[in-house]
Enzyme design. Structure first.
Site, PDB file in Angstrom:
ATOM      1  N   CYS A 188      16.505 -30.508 -15.741  1.00 10.24           N
ATOM      2  CA  CYS A 188      16.089 -29.409 -16.201  1.00 10.24           C
ATOM      3  C   CYS A 188      16.916 -28.960 -17.361  1.00 10.24           C
ATOM      4  O   CYS A 188      16.178 -28.401 -18.274  1.00 10.24           O
ATOM      5  CB  CYS A 188      15.680 -28.444 -15.056  1.00 10.24           C
ATOM      6  SG  CYS A 188      14.690 -26.979 -15.737  1.00 10.24           S
ATOM      7  N   CYS A 289      13.009 -24.348  -9.258  1.00 14.35           N
ATOM      8  CA  CYS A 289      12.334 -23.405 -10.116  1.00 14.35           C
ATOM      9  C   CYS A 289      11.134 -23.304  -9.851  1.00 14.35           C
ATOM     10  O   CYS A 289      10.313 -22.359  -9.802  1.00 14.35           O
ATOM     11  CB  CYS A 289      12.902 -23.094 -11.312  1.00 14.35           C
ATOM     12  SG  CYS A 289      13.038 -24.765 -12.435  1.00 14.35           S
TER      13      CYS A 289
END
Length: 497
Positions: A188, A289
């Site tokens: 990410c 997330c």
């Protein structure tokens, strides 16, 4: 799934339209919304929102800082916020709604820089509204907006749903299907936060991108473009996140600033109270997330499905029970096996036959787990360190380092490294990253590869033969697990006492 490309942000044919923001949110935010539509795009695209934007992105005006705030603020808190810059900097700040990124924003603001906050929205709300009943990004965004309103900082909301799916989630699913254990946080950072997002704002003339990561970036004093920037350990070794940033390139690192790299976590909480942040008591987020409160195993099950397999004891080949699919397990795993007489540990997986081997002797058998291989290297400077015999490495996030040596060799077109540790590590998992350090400087990382046959946990021939059986129904019923002798002795002592 509807698709969006970040090219729409900078395409010359893009037009802006205003719509009421309550169209998109259940709570009221009295600011206009910018809906970005690329005219030449043949399909409908998601909106990119712009909230609370009193200044133009091209503005270089320095924010008005409260004199009380600056006078009370220890200069050491600003030491990672480039306070001695020759001019006010334009900084794009990634804001999640949490305490860390909010304090980072306020420190940059206090250092005199012109900040614009960006919230990256990567939820799959269109396709997953029946799978997830909650949309936690709404709460995150509400906090982010409140933090920005305190100091009149613009907030942009950028959709990167498709980019996250294509560059992170799809990779995770493919890796799990192959029996490996990938790390979404590393991907990410390099592919989304400091990849797709940086590409999206490349024409907006920001000097740097900032976030609430616990790490230091040491930039060269001169303006020479060939001078290197370095990624260094943060002051808080428990929170240090250089492991998650270890796969960044030099080009990415040169554009980054991490204001929290000089501050311990407990001091960050104190600063949040000093700044009177609306999220000052908010708990730190846990997990990946985009999942919110959903376990990653549920997400994997949704996309890979379930396929019944067998659990076999590595030393005996005894059939102990069944499982939902090897992709739900990782080497060293102890929880979730559902076996009596433990603790039991996952010691190996047979991907081809969907078999998981387990053992109660994970810490007593010489697994020779002080040697492992690494591939897909990325060195932050662009090349490996000169002295590969005196490095330190992390094989997971946390404060634990190993002194190590690294021997590089060619395997076809790829460089493969063999890492030698001074002691065994019990949780090496293929697909995870190994990050390498010279003293306090992170020099890069690579992906841990599968163990070769003679270096893994010793699985007996009987267990291998049973795993290769096409008709597993012939195995019979699971054996009744007997307690280990030492467990019986311990229970007898407890009863006597």
């Amino acid at each position: 799934m509807l698709r969006t490309t970040m090219a729409a942000l900078v395409h010359p044919t893009t037009k802006l339209y205003s719509l009421p923001l309550k169209t998109f949110f259940s709570h009221s935010i009295n600011k206009p919304l910018r809906l970005i539509i690329r005219q030449s795009y043949p399909r409908a695209v998601r909106a990119t929102l712009s909230i609370n934007t009193p200044r133009s992105l091209s503005s270089t005006a320095v924010p008005q800082i409260s004199n009380d705030t600056i006078s009370d603020l220890d200069n050491s808190y600003l030491s990672c916020s480039m306070p001695n810059s020759k001019r006010p900097l334009k900084i794009a700040v990634l804001l999640s709604g949490g305490v860390d990124s909010s304090v980072a924003l306020r420190l940059l603001h206090a250092a005199g820089h012109s900040c614009t906050a960006f919230y990256l929205k990567i939820w799959f709300q269109e396709d997953f509204e029946n799978f997830w009943s909650e949309c936690p990004w709404e709460e995150d965004l509400k906090y982010a907006k409140a933090v920005c309103n305190q100091v009149d900082v613009p907030l942009e909301v950028v959709h990167l749903t498709d980019e996250y799916w294509d560059k992170v989630v799809s990779y995770l699913i493919d890796e799990y299907k192959c029996g490996r254990t990938p790390n979404p946080d590393v991907l990410c950072n390099t592919r989304i936060k400091f990849g797709a997002f940086m590409d999206a704002i490349s024409n907006m003339d920001f000097d740097f991108v900032a976030s609430g990561h616990y790490a230091k970036v040491i930039h060269p004093i001169t303006d020479e473009t060939n001078e290197l920037s370095f990624l260094q350990l943060s002051k808080d070794m428990l929170k240090d996140q250089t492991y998650f940033l270890s796969y960044l390139s030099q080009a990415q690192l040169k554009r980054l600033v991490f204001p929290l790299g000089c501050i311990p976590k407990d001091e960050v909480r104190k600063l949040a109270r000093k700044f009177d942040l609306p999220n000052q008591e908010r708990k730190d987020s846990q997990g990946i997330c985009f999942l919110g409160k959903i376990k990653f195993s549920e997400f994997v099950g949704r996309h890979i499905g379930e396929k019944e397999g067998v659990l076999l004891e590595a030393e005996t080949g005894d059939f102990l029970g069944s499982h939902r699919g090897f992709w739900f397990y990782t080497i060293g795993q102890r929880q979730g096996l559902g076996l009596a007489g433990g603790p039991w540990y996952v010691v190996e997986k047979d991907v081809k036959n969907n078999v998981v081997f387990v053992s109660r002797n994970y810490y007593s058998v010489d697994k020779r787990r002080r040697t492992f291989r690494v591939g897909s290297f990325r060195w932050i400077s662009g090349s490996p360190p000169h002295n590969l015999n005196h490095l330190r490495c992390k094989v997971r996030h946390g404060p634990v380092f190993y002194d190590c040596s690294l021997h590089m060799e060619k395997d076809g077109a790829e460089n493969i490294g063999t890492v030698q540790l001074p002691e065994d590590d019990q949780g090496l998992a293929a697909g995870q990253f190994a990050a390498f350090y010279e003293e306090e400087v992170c020099v890069g990382s690579g992906v841990i590869l599968e163990s070769w046959d003679d270096k893994g946990f010793p699985v007996c021939d009987k267990a291998r033969d049973i795993a290769n059986m096409e008709d597993k129904s012939k195995i019979g019923k699971p054996v009744k697990i007997k307690p280990k002798p030492e467990d019986c002795l311990r229970d007898s002592v407890v009863r006597l006492v």
